[in-house]
Write an enzyme that holds these catalytic residues in place. Structure first.
Site, short mmCIF file in Angstrom:
data_model
loop_
_atom_site.label_atom_id
_atom_site.label_comp_id
_atom_site.label_asym_id
_atom_site.label_seq_id
_atom_site.Cartn_x
_atom_site.Cartn_y
_atom_site.Cartn_z
N HIS A 93 39.46 10.54 -8.70
CA HIS A 93 40.15 11.14 -9.84
C HIS A 93 41.31 10.26 -10.28
O HIS A 93 41.56 10.09 -11.49
CB HIS A 93 40.68 12.53 -9.47
N GLU B 282 34.37 15.84 -11.97
CA GLU B 282 34.11 16.05 -10.55
C GLU B 282 32.85 15.31 -10.10
O GLU B 282 32.79 14.80 -8.98
CB GLU B 282 33.98 17.55 -10.25
N HIS C 31 36.70 10.99 -2.78
CA HIS C 31 36.45 11.79 -3.99
C HIS C 31 37.76 12.01 -4.75
O HIS C 31 37.83 11.79 -5.96
CB HIS C 31 35.82 13.13 -3.60
N GLU C 32 38.79 12.46 -4.03
CA GLU C 32 40.07 12.74 -4.69
C GLU C 32 40.70 11.46 -5.23
O GLU C 32 41.31 11.47 -6.31
CB GLU C 32 41.02 13.43 -3.72
#
Length: 406
Positions: free
Chosen positions: A254, A330, A250-251
């Protein structure tokens, strides 16, 4: 003909009765503290203007030296320290609240020391920014808002590069992940390679968060020579390796999807508009109330509290829009995390849902935020929405192409 059995409804975010009640109470108190803090901070700046403290701080700075840079340091230091002291009731209550709900384990001496370091950093950086801004105001009274905005672009990039290396270590200890968790470092490297991101194990770190907090996280940060992966030791303690890989995915999303750069662009565009509006507002207010506030002109150091008041109110009003933008990013990162771990983690959707559940239990995430709370406070989709999405997102079984990771 026999009708097909409908698929069971996906299970969302759930908490025990005790945790549910604590999470709701904690969320409510956090929101109350937020609004009180915003109102109290604005009130302090209004009092400083009405009581003409700004001119007193300016006079002290001008007595200290005839050099403008020294004056900027003296004025900014006094204003920063005074505001920090006056804000202590809210900041100390906020820390007490996190201790009361078992979200923080940081002792009061450690918290005070961190607060002192934060204020010192604010003085150092703030003094430079104030010196540059007021120097530009003096030289270009009508265009200062634009020229000052131009100077913020390289400063923002520079800050993003140096923050992981010089500022973050002032508050937390970072150790090489390959030394502390070699197997995890190898798995994270696999996920990074699957997403086309090259991050050597020498740039992966474990952050000692457990001395101060119970939050769970992992992230990619920095630019160029400072690019690195950081995993909280609390995350390692409470999550399985597959769950950590999703959090990392997920990170990483970004980073790969350009959210960091896009976020900087959005911030800079917002700042440009804000500076122009501040230019219009401060000229009007100084003309109308400058004499009453003891402000000689916009170029006077004493006008800074007025500019800070405008910035505080503007930031407050912009919160819902910026949070809506953040929720979009997000959600995209959630999609990316599911896709990049799909071929590495079995049943990545269920693993992601479990990771969100663990995250919510550790952070006392609000189990049922109201529409207003979602609109104003949430910079991520609600945990329930994220879990339901993770358990339902499956383009592979439907023969559909993934959105980001093919």
């Amino acid at each position: 003909a026999r009708q097909p059995t409908p698929a069971p409804e996906a299970k969302g975010y759930t908490l025990s009765k005790e945790l549910y009640d604590r999470a709701v109470a904690y969320s409510r108190e956090e929101h109350e503290v937020y609004f009180v803090g915003v109102a109290y901070g604005a009130l302090l700046l209004i009092v400083i203007l009405a009581a003409r403290w700004g001119p007193r701080f300016r006079d002290a700075a001008e007595r200290a030296s005839r050099f403008r840079f020294v004056q900027a340091v003296v004025f900014t230091s006094i204003l920063t320290i005074v505001l920090a002291i006056l804000r202590l009731p809210v900041s100390t209550y906020s820390h007490w609240l996190s201790l009361s709900y078992d979200q923080s384990v940081q002792s009061w001496p450690s918290w005070i020391w961190d607060a002192a370091k934060s204020e010192l950093i604010a003085v150092v950086i703030g003094s430079f920014i104030v010196w540059v801004m007021y120097g530009i105001i003096r030289r270009s009274p009508r265009r200062w808002w634009f020229y000052f905005w131009l100077t913020t672009i390289p400063f923002t990039v520079f800050t993003a590069i140096v923050e992981p290396v010089f500022i973050a270590p002032l508050f937390f200890t970072f150790e090489p992940l390959q030394t502390r968790q070699p197997a995890l470092a190898a798995q994270i490297e696999r996920v990074a390679e699957r997403g086309g991101l090259t991050i050597e194990q020498s740039r992966m770190f474990e952050m000692n968060a457990s001395d101060k907090m119970k939050s769970l996280n992992a992230y990619v940060t920095g630019f160029g020579p400072s690019k690195r992966v950081v995993v909280y030791d609390t995350t390692i303690a409470k999550m399985t390796t597959p769950q950590i890989l999703f959090i990392f995915g997920h990170e990483m999303g970004h980073y790969v999807l350009g959210h960091i750069v896009k976020g900087m662009v959005v911030a800079e565009v917002t700042l440009l508009v804000g500076l122009y509006l501040a230019f219009l507002w401060i000229n009007r207010e100084v003309s109308r109330r400058g004499q009453r506030w003891g402000i000689r002109g916009v170029e006077d150091w004493a006008s800074l509290p007025a500019l800070m008041l405008f910035a505080a109110v503007s930031s407050f009003l912009m919160t819902p829009a910026l949070n809506a933008y953040s929720r979009h990013d997000e959600h995209q990162a959630d999609v990316y995390g599911l896709e990049v771990t799909h071929s590495i983690v079995p049943d990545s959707g269920e693993v992601a849902a479990q990771a969100f559940q663990v995250l919510g239990e550790a952070d006392l995430g609000d189990p049922n935020p109201s529409p207003f709370v979602k609109f104003w406070f949430l910079d991520h989709p609600s945990l329930n929405d994220r879990i339901l999405f993770a358990r339902s997102y499956d383009p592979w079984s439907k023969g559909e192409p993934p959105e980001f990771v093919r």
